[in-house]
Design a protein around this motif. Structure first.
Motif, PDB file in Angstrom:
ATOM      1  N   GLU A  48      -6.755  -4.673  -2.299  1.00  0.00           N
ATOM      2  CA  GLU A  48      -5.993  -3.740  -3.119  1.00  0.00           C
ATOM      3  C   GLU A  48      -6.756  -2.427  -3.236  1.00  0.00           C
ATOM      4  OE1 GLU A  48      -5.308  -5.572  -6.865  1.00  0.00           O
ATOM      5  OE2 GLU A  48      -3.827  -6.999  -6.099  1.00  0.00           O
ATOM      6  N   THR A  97      -9.630  -8.642  -2.652  1.00  0.00           N
ATOM      7  CA  THR A  97      -8.223  -8.667  -3.062  1.00  0.00           C
ATOM      8  C   THR A  97      -7.325  -7.848  -2.148  1.00  0.00           C
ATOM      9  OG1 THR A  97      -8.512  -6.746  -4.529  1.00  0.00           O
ATOM     10  CG2 THR A  97      -8.971  -8.938  -5.454  1.00  0.00           C
ATOM     11  N   TRP A 139       0.808  -1.207   0.000  1.00  0.00           N
ATOM     12  CA  TRP A 139       0.000   0.000   0.000  1.00  0.00           C
ATOM     13  C   TRP A 139       0.851   1.272   0.000  1.00  0.00           C
ATOM     14  CZ3 TRP A 139      -4.335  -1.334   4.111  1.00  0.00           C
ATOM     15  CH2 TRP A 139      -5.136  -2.349   3.582  1.00  0.00           C
ATOM     16  N   ASP A 182      -7.506   1.197  -5.240  1.00  0.00           N
ATOM     17  CA  ASP A 182      -7.453   1.839  -6.544  1.00  0.00           C
ATOM     18  C   ASP A 182      -8.164   3.177  -6.447  1.00  0.00           C
ATOM     19  OD1 ASP A 182     -10.098   0.797  -6.376  1.00  0.00           O
ATOM     20  OD2 ASP A 182     -10.302   0.952  -8.553  1.00  0.00           O
TER      21      ASP A 182
END
Length: 411
Positions: A311, A309, A260, A313
């Motif tokens: 993650e 996931t 991150w 974005d």
């Protein structure tokens, strides 16, 4: 026949309207094509509609997604304002016909259910449960006693939850989950209530480094997420924490990944909101122009964490022309005035609220309207738009949250 001597025989002889001759299955098929708002309006039209449009039938209709505005003052005036994004219209939700409290403030919602703080007296509140010393001031004139109520404004029903001390109403953040689960979070502890449980508030200590900021409940993950400031008094440093609903005592832990990087450093005054379907976490804040401590913001940025996931974005970025309205540049240009000093610094506060993939923005310099962003399931930058005609207060500082009105749950 003299006036007032009895009903008109000719009127009594008139045949009933053709809709009365429809078979019940056909009538149900017709009424189930209505939107929930229209079906509720039709209920008092006739006895046939009132009996046919039963709560069981209305529960089959899709819920009505609304943005419910919170009043900046406790006195709600007997109604609340709500925005229907699908029809782009403002509605008034009346409460006076079923809620016997003049002063109330909505704080959270789950599907079909709305939670409000209501001012009550000791005689109208439910039996008080054993509480901490923080509730000793509940009867103070400066802090009138409050209870948390759950209601269904479309069905016109409500119920008071077990009483809490006034400190929880002043400092607590209310989260509503599935099955009537309710959480109240403060800096040091959390309370949980489940209708199917003991019927009492359960207390859970919070093992967090600071007061949780903008806690949210992600339904798909069955967990609570919150931001905590782990920095210094001179510079904030935000970190994400989470806790499963099943482990409110001792279950808080940081959510971090090496990949991150400095994702929490790019935003000023970040705030969390739930993404669409409770499968994502949205983090919204001012985009810093640099990593300097007093760096101005260039726009509002929306980051999205996929809980599957893990993650991040970029989900959306407020268009420059829209952001300039929040800084006061649009107002100054229209009046031919010089640029405000605060606008030049880019540090104007923007109120952020919403949920479930919809985000609204309000500010003192934007009067009578809100900026709106809708999450795009296809992964693009989302949709930005203005919402005009905001009713209520002229200072432009609005707050609210998403409410899915319906008949799928009754208090």
């Amino acid at each position: 026949m003299a006036a007032g001597s009895g009903p008109d025989p000719a009127a009594e002889a008139q045949p009933p309207p053709p809709i009365h001759h429809l078979p019940p299955d056909a009538l149900h098929n017709v009424l189930l094509r209505l939107q929930l708002r229209d079906a509720v309006v039709c209920r008092p039209v006739s006895r046939l509609f009132h009996e046919t449009l039963s709560p069981q039938l209305l529960a089959l209709l899709p819920t009505l997604r609304l943005l419910l505005l919170r009043h900046p003052r406790p006195d709600g005036g007997g109604c609340l304002h709500a925005f229907d994004p699908a029809r782009r219209t403002w509605l008034r939700l009346p409460f006076a016909h079923f809620l016997p409290y003049q002063s109330f403030s909505p704080v959270a919602s789950s599907t079909s259910l709305l939670y409000l703080w209501v001012e009550t007296s000791s005689s109208t509140s439910p039996l008080a449960l054993p509480s901490t010393s923080s509730s000793a001031s509940a009867a103070s004139p400066a802090h009138p006693p409050k209870s948390l109520a759950v209601c269904n404004p479309f069905a016109g029903t409500y119920r008071l939850l077990p009483q809490l001390g006034s400190a929880w109403a002043r400092h607590g953040t209310v989260l509503a989950g599935p099955g009537g689960t309710v959480l109240v979070l403060t800096e040091l502890a959390a309370l949980s209530y489940t209708p199917s449980g003991s019927g009492k508030w359960m207390k859970h200590p919070l093992s967090l480094p600071s007061k949780p900021r903008s806690p949210i409940l992600a339904s798909a993950a069955a967990a609570v997420f919150a931001l905590c400031d782990v920095g210094t008094p001179w510079r904030s440093q935000w970190k994400l924490f989470s806790c499963p609903l099943a482990m409110l005592t001792g279950g808080w832990a940081p959510v971090e990944r090496a990949a991150w990087g400095d994702v929490f450093e790019v935003l000023k005054r970040p705030r969390l909101l739930a993404g669409a379907g409770g499968r994502r976490v949205l983090m919204i804040g001012g985009l810093r122009s640099s990593f300097a401590m007093d760096a101005p913001c260039s726009t509002v940025l929306i980051l999205r964490l996929d809980l599957a996931t893990m993650e991040w974005d970029e989900a959306g970025r407020m268009p420059p022309n829209m952001y300039r309205c929040f800084t006061g540049l649009c107002e100054a240009a229209s009046q031919g005035n010089a640029m405000p000093a605060a606008a030049a610094g880019g540090n104007n506060k923007v109120k952020v609220f919403g949920g479930d993939g919809k985000v609204w923005f309000a500010g003192k310099r934007v009067r009578g309207k809100l900026a709106m962003w809708e999450e795009d399931e296809m992964g693009s930058g989302g949709k930005w738009d203005w919402v005009d005609g905001v009713p209520g207060y002229g200072d432009g500082v609005y707050r609210g949250f998403v409410f899915d009105g319906g008949f799928t749950a009754i208090p």
